[in-house]
Design an enzyme around this catalytic site. Structure first.
Site, PDB file in Angstrom:
ATOM      1  N   ASP A 166     -13.727  15.036  -3.553  1.00 54.85           N
ATOM      2  CA  ASP A 166     -13.887  16.360  -4.159  1.00 54.85           C
ATOM      3  C   ASP A 166     -15.165  16.297  -5.016  1.00 54.85           C
ATOM      4  OD1 ASP A 166     -13.390  18.951  -5.284  1.00 54.85           O
ATOM      5  OD2 ASP A 166     -11.245  18.631  -5.032  1.00 54.85           O
ATOM      6  N   ILE A 167     -15.439  17.318  -5.796  1.00 57.30           N
ATOM      7  CA  ILE A 167     -16.632  17.260  -6.646  1.00 57.30           C
ATOM      8  C   ILE A 167     -16.418  16.178  -7.720  1.00 57.30           C
ATOM      9  CG2 ILE A 167     -17.328  19.662  -6.242  1.00 57.30           C
ATOM     10  CD1 ILE A 167     -16.096  20.349  -8.997  1.00 57.30           C
ATOM     11  N   GLY A 187       1.199  -2.589   8.544  1.00 55.50           N
ATOM     12  CA  GLY A 187       2.341  -1.681   8.425  1.00 55.50           C
ATOM     13  C   GLY A 187       3.429  -2.043   9.399  1.00 55.50           C
ATOM     14  N   ARG A 188       3.412  -1.332  10.533  1.00 58.63           N
ATOM     15  CA  ARG A 188       4.535  -1.405  11.469  1.00 58.63           C
ATOM     16  C   ARG A 188       4.860  -2.793  11.986  1.00 58.63           C
ATOM     17  NH1 ARG A 188       2.063   3.575  14.602  1.00 58.63           N
ATOM     18  NH2 ARG A 188       0.253   2.593  13.620  1.00 58.63           N
ATOM     19  N   LYS A 205      -7.388   8.303  -1.019  1.00 58.22           N
ATOM     20  CA  LYS A 205      -8.644   8.766  -0.393  1.00 58.22           C
ATOM     21  C   LYS A 205      -9.213  10.008  -1.072  1.00 58.22           C
ATOM     22  CE  LYS A 205      -7.663   6.846   4.218  1.00 58.22           C
ATOM     23  NZ  LYS A 205      -6.337   6.226   4.066  1.00 58.22           N
ATOM     24  N   LEU A 206      -9.572   9.884  -2.351  1.00 57.18           N
ATOM     25  CA  LEU A 206     -10.090  11.025  -3.111  1.00 57.18           C
ATOM     26  C   LEU A 206     -11.416  11.518  -2.522  1.00 57.18           C
ATOM     27  CD1 LEU A 206      -9.453   9.827  -6.789  1.00 57.18           C
ATOM     28  CD2 LEU A 206      -7.875  10.931  -5.207  1.00 57.18           C
ATOM     29  N   ASP A 252      -3.456   4.363  -1.931  1.00 59.87           N
ATOM     30  CA  ASP A 252      -4.452   4.819  -0.954  1.00 59.87           C
ATOM     31  C   ASP A 252      -4.422   6.339  -0.839  1.00 59.87           C
ATOM     32  OD1 ASP A 252      -6.249   4.901   1.164  1.00 59.87           O
ATOM     33  OD2 ASP A 252      -4.760   4.327   2.673  1.00 59.87           O
ATOM     34  N   THR A 297     -11.274   5.601  11.155  1.00 64.53           N
ATOM     35  CA  THR A 297     -11.212   4.949  12.479  1.00 64.53           C
ATOM     36  C   THR A 297     -10.712   5.916  13.549  1.00 64.53           C
ATOM     37  OG1 THR A 297      -9.099   4.023  11.760  1.00 64.53           O
ATOM     38  CG2 THR A 297     -10.990   2.548  11.748  1.00 64.53           C
ATOM     39  N   LYS A 330       0.849  -1.190   0.000  1.00 62.85           N
ATOM     40  CA  LYS A 330       0.000   0.000   0.000  1.00 62.85           C
ATOM     41  C   LYS A 330       0.883   1.238   0.000  1.00 62.85           C
ATOM     42  CE  LYS A 330      -2.402   1.638   3.696  1.00 62.85           C
ATOM     43  NZ  LYS A 330      -2.264   3.119   3.730  1.00 62.85           N
TER      44      LYS A 330
HETATM   45  O1  C5P Z   1       1.399   0.495  10.994  1.00 66.67           O
HETATM   46  P1  C5P Z   1      -0.035   0.082  10.873  1.00 66.67           P
HETATM   47  O2  C5P Z   1      -0.205  -1.418  10.665  1.00 66.67           O
HETATM   48  O3  C5P Z   1      -0.905   0.623  11.967  1.00 66.67           O
HETATM   49  O4  C5P Z   1      -0.494   0.762   9.511  1.00 66.67           O
HETATM   50  C1  C5P Z   1      -1.799   0.687   9.056  1.00 66.67           C
HETATM   51  C2  C5P Z   1      -1.919   1.397   7.742  1.00 66.67           C
HETATM   52  O5  C5P Z   1      -3.288   1.447   7.402  1.00 66.67           O
HETATM   53  C3  C5P Z   1      -1.420   2.833   7.722  1.00 66.67           C
HETATM   54  O6  C5P Z   1      -0.944   3.091   6.405  1.00 66.67           O
HETATM   55  C4  C5P Z   1      -2.670   3.628   8.028  1.00 66.67           C
HETATM   56  O7  C5P Z   1      -2.635   4.922   7.477  1.00 66.67           O
HETATM   57  C5  C5P Z   1      -3.729   2.802   7.312  1.00 66.67           C
HETATM   58  N1  C5P Z   1      -5.091   2.953   7.794  1.00 66.67           N
HETATM   59  C6  C5P Z   1      -5.453   2.716   9.113  1.00 66.67           C
HETATM   60  N2  C5P Z   1      -6.752   2.852   9.499  1.00 66.67           N
HETATM   61  C7  C5P Z   1      -7.670   3.210   8.613  1.00 66.67           C
HETATM   62  C8  C5P Z   1      -7.316   3.444   7.280  1.00 66.67           C
HETATM   63  C9  C5P Z   1      -6.006   3.302   6.908  1.00 66.67           C
HETATM   64  O8  C5P Z   1      -4.621   2.357   9.938  1.00 66.67           O
HETATM   65  N3  C5P Z   1      -8.922   3.303   8.985  1.00 66.67           N
END
Ligand code: C5P
Length: 236
Positions: free
Chosen positions: A66-67, A214-215, A63-64, A61, A123, A34
């Site tokens: 706008d109009i 992610g992390r 996240k668009l 990702d 979230t 992503k």
């Molecule tokens: O590091 P981590 O696993 O928390 O990363 C989650 C990824 O998902 C990040 O890129 C974060 O911006 C994205 N994300 C999120 N919650 C959402 C939408 C996207 O954590 N509701």
């Protein structure tokens, strides 16, 4: 539809860090990554093309919101890139979501058409904040389910949601409407700023269609081993 590979959130400050991370994997390993706003705004389309040229699938990702006319034009640009997944805000409305889909179709011009996921309530938004700032009097869960239904009617391919909401969304929408869930942690791992987390196997049991991690992978001492563990738990 379940996406078998965990989607790795490539959240790095710049191309150099991201490439160093990707280089740890075997060259023939096809990852699903992503790319979010930070990398896209910083490194642009060249970076997206580079990741695709390395053989990976991309969830772009951005996240668009706008109009419809503007979103159509922006989506047309993104449709040319050859990414697999993109995102729009459901709050932009059905017309805007449909315009995004059309724009991607126009841009793809016969090539692979990206799928579109809708963002429902972020979230990071609390129920109290939603009542106060958006004047939506329903519960947060009702608002999320409503946006999911609205997104489905607009022709979206799924939503990004918490794994805690996935089963309820599955019950309220068609079986092929995807539930892509971030907020995934390994048991015992650091939670960080995520408030409600699930392990990969819990997310699978709760009917997630795909997980975004992610992390738990990118910051692990051994990211490749962490990826393999997440994948195993998710697939089982
Ligand atoms: O590091 P981590 O696993 O928390 O990363 C989650 C990824 O998902 C990040 O890129 C974060 O911006 C994205 N994300 C999120 N919650 C959402 C939408 C996207 O954590 N509701």
């Amino acid at each position: 539809m379940k996406i078998n590979r965990p989607i790795i959130a490539l959240d790095f400050p710049d191309r150099e860090h991201a490439v160093r991370f990707l280089d740890r994997f075997p060259q023939d390993e096809h990852l699903f990554v992503k790319i979010g706003m930070e990398m896209y705004y910083g490194e642009g389309q060249d970076f997206v093309r580079e990741v695709i040229a390395r053989g990976h699938d991309v969830f772009l990702d951005l996240k668009l919101h706008d109009i419809p006319h503007t979103v159509h034009a922006a989506a047309r640009v993104l449709g040319k890139l050859g990414v697999q997944l993109t995102t729009v805000h459901a709050a932009g409305g059905q017309e805007m979501m449909a315009a995004a889909k059309e724009g991607l179709l126009d841009g793809a011009a016969g090539q692979r058409i990206p799928q579109v996921l809708a963002i429902t309530q972020l979230t990071s938004t609390s129920e109290e904040q939603m009542h106060r700032e958006q004047l939506i009097q329903a519960s947060l869960q009702e608002s999320v389910l409503n946006y999911a239904r609205v997104a489905q009617q607009a022709g979206m391919d799924g939503v990004v949601c918490s794994a805690h909401e996935a089963a309820a969304i599955a019950a309220a929408t068609a079986p092929d409407f995807m539930r892509v869930t971030p907020g995934i942690r390994l048991a015992g791992g650091a939670v960080g700023d995520q408030k409600r987390v699930m392990t990969p196997d819990q997310a699978a049991a709760n009917q997630s269609s795909a997980i975004v991690v992610g992390r738990a992978i990118t910051q692990a001492d051994d990211p490749v081993a962490a990826y393999r563990l997440v994948k195993k738990l998710w697939e089982e």
